[in-house]
Design a protein around this motif. Structure first.
Motif, PDB file in Angstrom:
ATOM      1  N   UNK A 299       0.841  -1.197   0.000  1.00 40.78           N
ATOM      2  CA  UNK A 299       0.000   0.000   0.000  1.00 40.78           C
ATOM      3  C   UNK A 299       0.874   1.244   0.000  1.00 40.78           C
ATOM      4  N   UNK A 300       0.518   2.197  -0.833  1.00 44.09           N
ATOM      5  CA  UNK A 300       1.285   3.441  -0.961  1.00 44.09           C
ATOM      6  C   UNK A 300       0.367   4.642  -0.766  1.00 44.09           C
ATOM      7  N   UNK A 301       0.939   5.755  -0.379  1.00 43.79           N
ATOM      8  CA  UNK A 301       0.180   7.001  -0.283  1.00 43.79           C
ATOM      9  C   UNK A 301      -0.373   7.324  -1.664  1.00 43.79           C
ATOM     10  N   UNK A 302      -1.646   7.645  -1.710  1.00 46.65           N
ATOM     11  CA  UNK A 302      -2.305   7.940  -2.977  1.00 46.65           C
ATOM     12  C   UNK A 302      -3.150   6.792  -3.491  1.00 46.65           C
ATOM     13  N   UNK A 303      -2.932   5.563  -2.959  1.00 47.43           N
ATOM     14  CA  UNK A 303      -3.793   4.444  -3.330  1.00 47.43           C
ATOM     15  C   UNK A 303      -5.201   4.717  -2.822  1.00 47.43           C
ATOM     16  N   UNK A 304      -6.179   4.134  -3.474  1.00 44.94           N
ATOM     17  CA  UNK A 304      -7.579   4.320  -3.091  1.00 44.94           C
ATOM     18  C   UNK A 304      -8.067   3.115  -2.309  1.00 44.94           C
ATOM     19  N   UNK A 305      -9.015   3.370  -1.406  1.00 47.81           N
ATOM     20  CA  UNK A 305      -9.531   2.334  -0.528  1.00 47.81           C
ATOM     21  C   UNK A 305     -11.050   2.311  -0.603  1.00 47.81           C
ATOM     22  N   UNK A 306     -11.604   1.122  -0.718  1.00 46.90           N
ATOM     23  CA  UNK A 306     -13.040   0.924  -0.602  1.00 46.90           C
ATOM     24  C   UNK A 306     -13.272   0.216   0.719  1.00 46.90           C
ATOM     25  N   UNK A 307     -14.060   0.820   1.603  1.00 56.61           N
ATOM     26  CA  UNK A 307     -14.317   0.233   2.910  1.00 56.61           C
ATOM     27  C   UNK A 307     -15.689  -0.407   2.921  1.00 56.61           C
ATOM     28  N   UNK A 308     -15.755  -1.628   3.434  1.00 53.06           N
ATOM     29  CA  UNK A 308     -16.997  -2.379   3.494  1.00 53.06           C
ATOM     30  C   UNK A 308     -17.283  -2.717   4.948  1.00 53.06           C
ATOM     31  N   UNK A 309     -18.495  -2.421   5.412  1.00 51.59           N
ATOM     32  CA  UNK A 309     -18.916  -2.856   6.741  1.00 51.59           C
ATOM     33  C   UNK A 309     -19.428  -4.278   6.632  1.00 51.59           C
ATOM     34  N   UNK A 310     -19.022  -5.126   7.560  1.00 57.43           N
ATOM     35  CA  UNK A 310     -19.410  -6.530   7.545  1.00 57.43           C
ATOM     36  C   UNK A 310     -20.454  -6.752   8.630  1.00 57.43           C
ATOM     37  N   UNK A 311     -21.593  -7.249   8.235  1.00 56.66           N
ATOM     38  CA  UNK A 311     -22.661  -7.546   9.179  1.00 56.66           C
ATOM     39  C   UNK A 311     -22.867  -9.048   9.225  1.00 56.66           C
ATOM     40  N   UNK A 312     -23.012  -9.572  10.422  1.00 56.85           N
ATOM     41  CA  UNK A 312     -23.293 -10.995  10.588  1.00 56.85           C
ATOM     42  C   UNK A 312     -24.760 -11.149  10.950  1.00 56.85           C
ATOM     43  N   UNK A 313     -25.485 -11.873  10.132  1.00 57.07           N
ATOM     44  CA  UNK A 313     -26.902 -12.121  10.394  1.00 57.07           C
ATOM     45  C   UNK A 313     -27.084 -13.629  10.514  1.00 57.07           C
ATOM     46  N   UNK A 314     -27.396 -14.110  11.719  1.00 58.65           N
ATOM     47  CA  UNK A 314     -27.539 -15.570  11.906  1.00 58.65           C
ATOM     48  C   UNK A 314     -28.762 -16.121  11.216  1.00 58.65           C
TER      49      UNK A 314
END
Length: 59
Positions: free
Chosen positions: A44-59
């Protein structure tokens, strides 16, 4: 420039927390997977892009 997909539990750090952060940036801590940690450290380098995903657990 590379693109990365990151996931986390919403209770630890949610997408709303990211929106509230200055410049929508934040440090990432608590990585326990060694391979993931090595990718973050070595590739990972400065300037790279990030996609953040929230993880939900549904039983």
């Amino acid at each position: 420039m590379r693109y990365w997909l990151m996931k986390s539990e919403p209770s630890c750090f949610s997408i709303d927390d990211l929106r509230k952060s200055p410049n929508q940036t934040y440090y990432w801590d608590g990585v326990r997977n060694y391979q993931a940690r090595n990718f973050m450290h070595d590739d990972m380098k400065i300037g790279d892009r990030l996609f953040k995903v929230d993880v939900y657990y549904i039983p």
